[in-house]
Design a protein around this motif. Structure first.
Motif, mmCIF file in Angstrom:
data_model
loop_
_atom_site.group_PDB
_atom_site.id
_atom_site.type_symbol
_atom_site.label_atom_id
_atom_site.label_comp_id
_atom_site.label_asym_id
_atom_site.label_seq_id
_atom_site.Cartn_x
_atom_site.Cartn_y
_atom_site.Cartn_z
ATOM 1 N N UNK A 220 0.843 -1.205 0.000
ATOM 2 C CA UNK A 220 0.000 0.000 0.000
ATOM 3 C C UNK A 220 0.874 1.251 0.000
ATOM 4 N N UNK A 221 1.898 1.234 0.842
ATOM 5 C CA UNK A 221 2.796 2.390 0.908
ATOM 6 C C UNK A 221 3.570 2.514 -0.404
ATOM 7 N N UNK A 222 4.086 1.390 -0.900
ATOM 8 C CA UNK A 222 4.842 1.432 -2.156
ATOM 9 C C UNK A 222 3.967 1.882 -3.317
ATOM 10 N N UNK A 223 2.719 1.440 -3.330
ATOM 11 C CA UNK A 223 1.797 1.853 -4.386
ATOM 12 C C UNK A 223 1.696 3.371 -4.451
ATOM 13 N N UNK A 224 1.542 4.000 -3.285
ATOM 14 C CA UNK A 224 1.453 5.452 -3.231
ATOM 15 C C UNK A 224 2.773 6.106 -3.620
ATOM 16 N N UNK A 225 3.876 5.610 -3.079
ATOM 17 C CA UNK A 225 5.175 6.216 -3.348
ATOM 18 C C UNK A 225 5.569 6.103 -4.813
ATOM 19 N N UNK A 226 5.173 5.025 -5.465
ATOM 20 C CA UNK A 226 5.537 4.808 -6.863
ATOM 21 C C UNK A 226 4.636 5.572 -7.843
ATOM 22 N N UNK A 227 3.365 5.791 -7.468
ATOM 23 C CA UNK A 227 2.386 6.163 -8.480
ATOM 24 C C UNK A 227 1.631 7.461 -8.256
ATOM 25 N N UNK A 228 1.609 8.003 -7.063
ATOM 26 C CA UNK A 228 0.767 9.162 -6.801
ATOM 27 C C UNK A 228 1.570 10.460 -6.798
ATOM 28 N N UNK A 230 3.001 13.698 -5.210
ATOM 29 C CA UNK A 230 3.541 13.713 -3.844
ATOM 30 C C UNK A 230 2.522 14.139 -2.799
ATOM 31 N N UNK A 231 1.670 15.112 -3.115
ATOM 32 C CA UNK A 231 0.733 15.608 -2.124
ATOM 33 C C UNK A 231 -0.319 14.561 -1.758
ATOM 34 N N UNK A 232 -0.567 13.590 -2.655
ATOM 35 C CA UNK A 232 -1.581 12.574 -2.383
ATOM 36 C C UNK A 232 -1.040 11.364 -1.635
ATOM 37 N N UNK A 234 0.591 10.954 1.372
ATOM 38 C CA UNK A 234 0.155 10.788 2.765
ATOM 39 C C UNK A 234 -1.355 10.629 2.902
ATOM 40 N N UNK A 235 -2.131 11.211 1.979
ATOM 41 C CA UNK A 235 -3.582 11.067 2.050
ATOM 42 C C UNK A 235 -3.996 9.629 1.777
ATOM 43 N N UNK A 236 -3.399 9.016 0.770
ATOM 44 C CA UNK A 236 -3.734 7.637 0.435
ATOM 45 C C UNK A 236 -3.298 6.689 1.554
ATOM 46 N N UNK A 237 -2.051 6.813 1.989
ATOM 47 C CA UNK A 237 -1.553 5.921 3.044
ATOM 48 C C UNK A 237 -2.329 6.153 4.339
ATOM 49 N N UNK A 238 -2.636 7.419 4.655
ATOM 50 C CA UNK A 238 -3.380 7.718 5.874
ATOM 51 C C UNK A 238 -4.772 7.134 5.862
ATOM 52 N N UNK A 239 -5.463 7.207 4.719
ATOM 53 C CA UNK A 239 -6.821 6.660 4.658
ATOM 54 C C UNK A 239 -6.805 5.158 4.844
#
Length: 293
Positions: A220-228, A230-232, A234-239
């Motif tokens: 989940x964290x890697x998905x966000x770090x690789x694809x989103x 930057x501003x999104x 922490x929002x994705x991982x936080x949700x």
């Protein structure tokens, strides 16, 4: 007009030889298409399969288990075809017109970049709701645009797959279908859940894998770090952190494993970063699921 050509990658560890043979035979039974099949053994040699694979089916033995996405990626250069079918070794496609119909859909609507069919439990049990890749599950026979796929049976044009960069090699297991879906959307196309196309799969729980909770969180964290953007991130991982806390707050052992993977997701290298465009974020939001949940 020549039949469409389909490269077929079947991934296995050799632990389900009868299921593997069933799946391969279901591909060979397809009509109206020309298939080129490779069975990829993740840490196993498919040429030693008992019962043996049918004549004409190529095999690729990987010396070690590279994980699901990397294993699938290794099979792609071994097959020819304008389209690709990825098939898990415990899945099969019961209708001989499945590939013809899936490719017909892709050709009639060029806005569709990848298809997941409806999965039906082979053993007669109710099909798990998680097999429908929508927040609001609804009728499993209803088709719709989606933002993730269950990777057991996937059809897409080879060109779309290659532009997406393939499956996420580092993930090993879990969430590679979300990343591939996001990268298809980022090409200006849609991912489609086809409720009228049927594949079969046993009704098994993903938590049977000992590493499920750790890799679920790490990826989940890697998905966000690789694809989103930057501003999104922490929002994705936080949700998702909040969702897991609500889901498993009564299971401390589960949360311990999950947060171990969560920490690994921030500390370990996730591989190539290719953030999707803000235009894609807007399209996904308008279509019903912004990439923050």
């Amino acid at each position: 007009m020549a039949d469409p050509t389909v490269g077929v990658v079947v991934l296995t560890q050799g632990t389900r030889p009868d299921d593997l043979l069933r799946g391969v035979r279901s591909v060979l039974a397809q009509d109206g298409v020309t298939t080129d099949i490779v069975v990829v053994g993740n840490g196993w040699d498919p040429a030693t399969s008992d019962p043996p694979l049918p004549p004409g089916v190529a095999t690729l033995a990987l010396p070690e288990n590279l994980g699901i996405p990397a294993g699938r990626n290794r099979g792609v250069p071994r097959v020819a075809g304008e389209y690709l079918l990825f098939l898990d070794d415990d899945a099969d496609i019961p209708s001989p017109g499945f590939l013809r119909d899936a490719i017909g859909l892709l050709r009639s609507d060029p806005g569709i970049g990848m298809i997941q069919p409806r999965l039906r439990a082979r053993d007669g049990k109710p099909s798990p709701r998680r097999w429908i890749p929508r927040i609001r599950k609804g009728d499993p026979e209803q088709s719709s645009a989606v933002f993730s796929v269950l990777e057991a049976v996937i059809v897409l044009p080879r060109e779309v797959f290659e532009r997406a960069g393939g499956w996420a090699d580092p993930f090993f297991y879990a969430h590679e279908g979300i990343e591939l879906s996001w990268r298809v959307w980022d090409q200006g196309k849609r991912v489609w859940y086809a409720g009228d196309l049927v594949a079969e799969h046993p009704a098994v729980s993903p938590t049977r894998h000992s590493y499920y909770y750790r890799l679920n969180a790490r990826n989940r964290v890697w998905l966000a770090r690789r694809n989103l953007p930057a501003v999104l991130v922490p929002l994705y991982v936080g949700s998702w952190t909040g969702i897991q806390l609500l889901r498993w707050f009564r299971k401390p052992d589960v949360l311990r494993a999950w947060f171990g993977g969560w920490r690994e997701g921030w500390s370990a290298d996730p591989g190539e970063r290719r953030p999707i465009r803000w235009r894609t974020v807007l399209r996904m939001t308008v279509a019903g699921r912004p990439p923050v949940v």
